[in-house]
Design a protein around this motif. Structure first.
Motif, PDB file in Angstrom:
ATOM      1  N   LEU A  40     -48.183  38.812  -8.925  1.00 17.86           N
ATOM      2  CA  LEU A  40     -49.372  38.163  -9.588  1.00 17.86           C
ATOM      3  C   LEU A  40     -49.214  37.253 -10.863  1.00 17.86           C
ATOM      4  CD1 LEU A  40     -51.317  41.596  -8.906  1.00 17.86           C
ATOM      5  CD2 LEU A  40     -51.414  39.443  -7.444  1.00 17.86           C
ATOM      6  N   LEU A  41     -50.163  36.454 -10.606  1.00 17.29           N
ATOM      7  CA  LEU A  41     -50.150  35.503 -11.918  1.00 17.29           C
ATOM      8  C   LEU A  41     -51.778  35.471 -12.149  1.00 17.29           C
ATOM      9  CD1 LEU A  41     -49.571  33.114 -13.939  1.00 17.29           C
ATOM     10  CD2 LEU A  41     -50.090  31.574 -11.975  1.00 17.29           C
ATOM     11  N   LEU A  42     -51.870  35.737 -13.515  1.00 12.10           N
ATOM     12  CA  LEU A  42     -53.186  35.811 -14.110  1.00 12.10           C
ATOM     13  C   LEU A  42     -53.588  34.173 -14.774  1.00 12.10           C
ATOM     14  CD1 LEU A  42     -56.039  36.746 -14.686  1.00 12.10           C
ATOM     15  CD2 LEU A  42     -55.260  38.027 -16.685  1.00 12.10           C
ATOM     16  N   LEU A  43     -54.038  33.551 -14.052  1.00 16.46           N
ATOM     17  CA  LEU A  43     -54.122  32.167 -14.542  1.00 16.46           C
ATOM     18  C   LEU A  43     -55.526  31.799 -15.160  1.00 16.46           C
ATOM     19  CD1 LEU A  43     -52.706  29.374 -13.958  1.00 16.46           C
ATOM     20  CD2 LEU A  43     -54.272  28.773 -12.286  1.00 16.46           C
ATOM     21  N   HIS A  44     -55.493  31.278 -16.405  1.00 12.62           N
ATOM     22  CA  HIS A  44     -56.960  30.983 -17.092  1.00 12.62           C
ATOM     23  C   HIS A  44     -56.625  29.401 -17.779  1.00 12.62           C
ATOM     24  CE1 HIS A  44     -54.984  31.482 -21.083  1.00 12.62           C
ATOM     25  NE2 HIS A  44     -54.138  32.356 -20.478  1.00 12.62           N
ATOM     26  N   ASP A  45     -57.844  28.944 -18.010  1.00 15.12           N
ATOM     27  CA  ASP A  45     -57.989  27.703 -18.497  1.00 15.12           C
ATOM     28  C   ASP A  45     -57.702  27.395 -19.883  1.00 15.12           C
ATOM     29  OD1 ASP A  45     -60.410  28.594 -19.556  1.00 15.12           O
ATOM     30  OD2 ASP A  45     -61.771  27.283 -18.333  1.00 15.12           O
ATOM     31  N   GLY A  46     -57.557  28.744 -20.734  1.00 13.45           N
ATOM     32  CA  GLY A  46     -57.467  28.643 -22.012  1.00 13.45           C
ATOM     33  C   GLY A  46     -58.629  28.550 -22.988  1.00 13.45           C
ATOM     34  N   SER A  47     -59.773  28.793 -22.370  1.00 15.52           N
ATOM     35  CA  SER A  47     -61.159  28.639 -23.214  1.00 15.52           C
ATOM     36  C   SER A  47     -61.361  29.855 -23.849  1.00 15.52           C
ATOM     37  CB  SER A  47     -62.311  28.310 -22.198  1.00 15.52           C
ATOM     38  OG  SER A  47     -62.311  29.107 -21.071  1.00 15.52           O
TER      39      SER A  47
END
Length: 816
Positions: A85-92
């Protein structure tokens, strides 16, 4: 209602609800294979979506997504597979909120005891890590959104794929090297008795690598049968996970019966054969694909230079003639433009022989075209076809990839229908490195280096290819193989005489090695029996070469300098008989000067004396003498128990007995009477390469004879310290009397599981039967030992049949 619907509709969508639904799904016998893997992935998606939604709301995070990668990303979730699993986030969001979101997802997974491979990244970080780590990039090629911002995942996938395609000229060679290194470590799945379904060459890792190559748009793998091969390997892994309850990919011997039953197969051999065939499909696709990748990359690197030289025009590849209708183009063997396979039934073999002789791969497209268009050969084959087959077999190592290419398209079984029985057939004896079909090809390859030793190389090569063709049929494979070989040789077009020679070679391909290592070569009956079976000097010459080729193609444990010397000695004696020389009846040999000295000393002291001497033969290619063993001479005043005591002491000192000769000599005593001294001549080998000191051997032998050294207890302690593997049960020992084995002694053959002290146990049992051992011959292959002992009554005469049978029965019972 399906398990997925159960958890979706259940009020409890937490860990306990998921665990219960997961268990129900895995226990449903009606659902297996791809549907179960897809259902398990969908079930897991549903649960993780609930976790992610609640966690994102609690942590106050937006602009994030949970992404499945690797096998989970492909929707191929096996019962004990890791969740990648990868928890991907936009950095906000701030780091604390992201950490809280991750913890609220990871900890429930860990609480269920599921293996988890996890990471937390922004798209930029994911791209950077993929650029630095090839394995990460491969996993992201299969990225699939599970929950959250799907647009974020789609953008990352687009970027990762674009990078993969742009960097393919650099990344693909690195992937190729990674696959080669893994194959070097893990071996080839299609030949391993306990294969790793994932890591071995031809396994699931290679199938995934082929998907990555296809995603690069540089080349595509042959698709025929590849999806089915992946399914077979995945199904086997699923059954293995459910059978063992562990996340294992290694198909261990003790698990194979249960796994085969879970898959509805007949037995473990059927399982291995199915797995081998799947692995062979993946391996062949791998070879073809990487060859195409390298060809395209070479062409791309050369194209700008060529265009500059030719004023912008592309150059057509050179076509070099190799044989009638066969040319080389761009490093592969292809058909000439004028070739007509529908009118030329020999073209297939001609192209294969030309490819092997030129050490070039034969184009997959050509093989497929030949499989579709070539006419069948007439029966019997024309001489040209037979000659091309012999040329193919005689090309050495280059034969193997060409043969595999033909076999991948079913052309070998079209040429030789009996080949189907041995195709991908496993060999349970761990001495064997290969499956039966590959062993036969390897034997032909080994035989190709021995053709200068024989007058008929064609008969040697064909006999090597057919010598184990009887495996897979009931009964003795040599007997069944003789019948099949006779039919195949006639089909190929050999005349009646040559057919008979090939059949004889197949029938007796084990005769020389078994006789040389298990029989007394000084006994005229031994030599005469081999001469009768072989018949002619030319057949003996061929059989000698076939014996060596077969042993070398079996594995490193099947051939040695010692075995070679014994076979050569036997062949020399048999050749003399075939030339008209009668073998001399053996007379009691006078002791050598050293033996006489040892005997006198033993009589004088009343205790055993011994010497150790290393034996060597002619220097090898590096100028070093080749060791053939160590000669151990023992003299001891004749008394009961000498053989088991000496054999036990050797076992304690980790000395492997290869041959033993025992005889008594009479010596005068100081008071004018005569006394018997027993002389034992042993050929031994050190188990770990270093020999014990003669003084220590003698001291232990003295203690063994006077009863102060309990050999049985010491050997039992050692065996207990190295227990046999769980689930691997050795078959019971078998003891037989060889019919008409010798006119000088009764020949008893013992087949048993090899173990320290086996000869010691045999000696003790024979002592209890009141027989005298004249000589012993020891042959060990892997875990199997065949010990042959020549015994007589106390007066030196041969045992009556009834007595011999009773001794054999008692010995068999003692060894159980």
């Amino acid at each position: 209602m399906t398990s997925i619907e159960v958890i979706t509709e259940s009020e409890d969508s937490g860990p306990s609800g998921y665990a219960a639904a997961r268990l129900r799904l895995l226990q449903e016998k009606a659902q297996s294979g791809p549907p179960r893997r897809a259902a398990l992935a969908a079930l897991t998606d549903t649960w993780l979506t609930g976790l992610f939604t609640a966690a994102a709301e609690a942590a106050g995070v937006r602009g994030a997504a949970l992404v499945a990668v690797g096998g989970y990303g492909r929707g191929e979730l096996s019962p004990r597979s890791d969740l990648d699993l990868l928890l991907l986030h936009d950095g906000s969001a701030d780091a604390g909120a992201i950490a809280s979101l991750a913890d609220r997802i990871w900890y429930p997974v860990w609480d269920l005891g599921l293996a988890l491979d996890h990471s937390v990244r922004t798209p930029g970080e994911a791209r950077k890590t993929a650029g630095e780590d090839l394995k990460v990039q491969l996993g992201l090629l299969d990225a699939r959104p599970v929950a959250g911002d799907r647009g974020l995942v789609a953008a990352m996938r687009t970027t990762i794929l674009a990078d993969w395609r742009n960097l393919a000229p650099k990344r693909l060679p690195a992937l190729d090297e990674l696959c080669r290194e893994r194959a070097e470590r893990q071996g080839e799945l299609q030949f391993l008795l306990e294969p790793d379904l994932k890591e071995a060459r031809g396994g699931l890792r290679d199938a995934t690598a082929l998907r990555a190559v296809a995603a690069s748009w540089i080349a595509d793998a042959p698709r025929e049968g590849l999806a089915e091969a992946r399914r077979i390997l995945l199904d086997a892994r699923d059954a293995l996970h459910l059978t063992t309850g562990r996340a294992t990919d290694r198909l261990a011997l003790q698990e194979q019966d249960q796994v085969s039953a879970a898959l509805g197969l007949l037995d473990a051999d059927a399982l291995l054969r199915q797995v081998y065939e799947a692995a062979r499909t993946v391996s062949y696709a791998t070879d073809v694909t990487w060859r195409e990748v390298n060809r395209v990359l070479r062409a791309r690197s050369a194209r700008p230079r060529l265009r500059a030289m030719l004023g912008g025009k592309a150059a057509a590849p050179d076509r070099t003639p190799l044989a009638d209708g066969v040319v080389e183009a761009d490093g592969e063997v292809v058909l000439a433009r004028t070739a007509r396979p529908e009118r030329d039934p020999v073209l297939m073999l001609r192209a294969a022989a030309a490819a092997a002789q030129s050490e070039l791969p034969i184009s997959r497209h050509v093989v497929r075209h030949l499989a579709a268009a070539a006419r069948p050969l007439p029966v019997p084959w024309p001489a040209e076809a037979r000659e091309e087959l012999v040329t193919l077999l005689g090309a050495g190592e280059a034969t193997i990839p060409v043969w595999e290419a033909l076999e991948a398209e079913g052309l070998i079984t079209r040429l030789l229908p009996d080949w189907e029985r041995v195709h991908c057939r496993p060999q349970r004896n761990p001495v064997h490195t290969w499956t039966v079909d590959r062993h036969l090809v390897e034997a032909a390859v080994r035989a190709s280096s021995l053709t200068r030793r024989v007058g008929r190389p064609d008969l040697l090569l064909v006999a090597a290819l057919l010598h184990d063709i009887g495996k897979g049929w009931p009964g003795d494979h040599s007997v069944a193989g003789e019948v099949i070989a006779r039919d195949v040789a006639a089909r190929i077009g050999f005349d009646q005489h040559d057919v008979g020679v090939i059949a004889t070679l197949v029938r007796h391909h084990l005769l020389l090695i078994e006789t040389a290592t298990r029989r007394d070569l000084d006994d005229p009956a031994t030599v005469r029996s081999v001469a009768t079976a072989v018949g002619t000097a030319s057949t003996l010459e061929l059989l000698h070469a076939l014996t060596e080729a077969d042993a070398l193609a079996t594995g490193p444990a099947a051939w040695s300098t010692w075995r070679a010397s014994l076979v050569t000695d036997l062949v020399t004696r048999v050749a003399a008989v075939l030339a008209g020389e009668a073998p001399d009846e053996p007379e009691p040999a006078a002791p050598s000067a050293e033996q006489e000295r040892l005997a006198v000393e033993a009589l004088r002291t009343g205790e055993p004396v011994l010497t150790l001497h290393a034996q060597t033969e002619a220097p090898d290619e590096d100028g070093e003498p080749e060791p053939v063993g160590v000669e151990l001479q023992i003299a001891v005043p004749d008394r009961p128990g000498v053989l088991p005591a000496a054999a036990g002491v050797l076992a304690l000192h980790r000395l492997t007995v290869r041959a033993a000769d025992l005889r008594a000599v009479e010596l005068p005593t100081e008071i004018g009477e005569c006394a018997d001294v027993l002389l034992l001549s042993w050929r031994v080998a050190a188990e770990y390469g270093s020999l014990p000191q003669a003084g220590r051997l003698r001291a232990d032998l003295v203690r063994a004879l006077d009863g102060s050294l309990d050999i049985q207890a010491r050997l039992a302690e050692r065996e207990a310290a190295y227990p046999r593997r769980r689930g691997v049960k050795a078959p019971p020992p078998r003891v037989t009397v060889a019919p008409a084995g010798s006119r000088l002694a009764t020949v008893i053959e013992v087949r048993a599981q090899d173990a320290p002290g086996l000869l010691h146990r045999i000696g003790r049992a024979l002592e209890r039967s009141a027989v005298r051992v004249r000589s012993a011959h020891v042959s060990t292959l892997g875990a199997n030992a065949v010990d042959t002992v020549y015994v007589t009554r106390e007066d030196g005469s041969v045992l009556p049949d009834a007595d011999a049978a009773a001794v054999a029965k008692a010995l068999e019972e003692a060894l159980r």
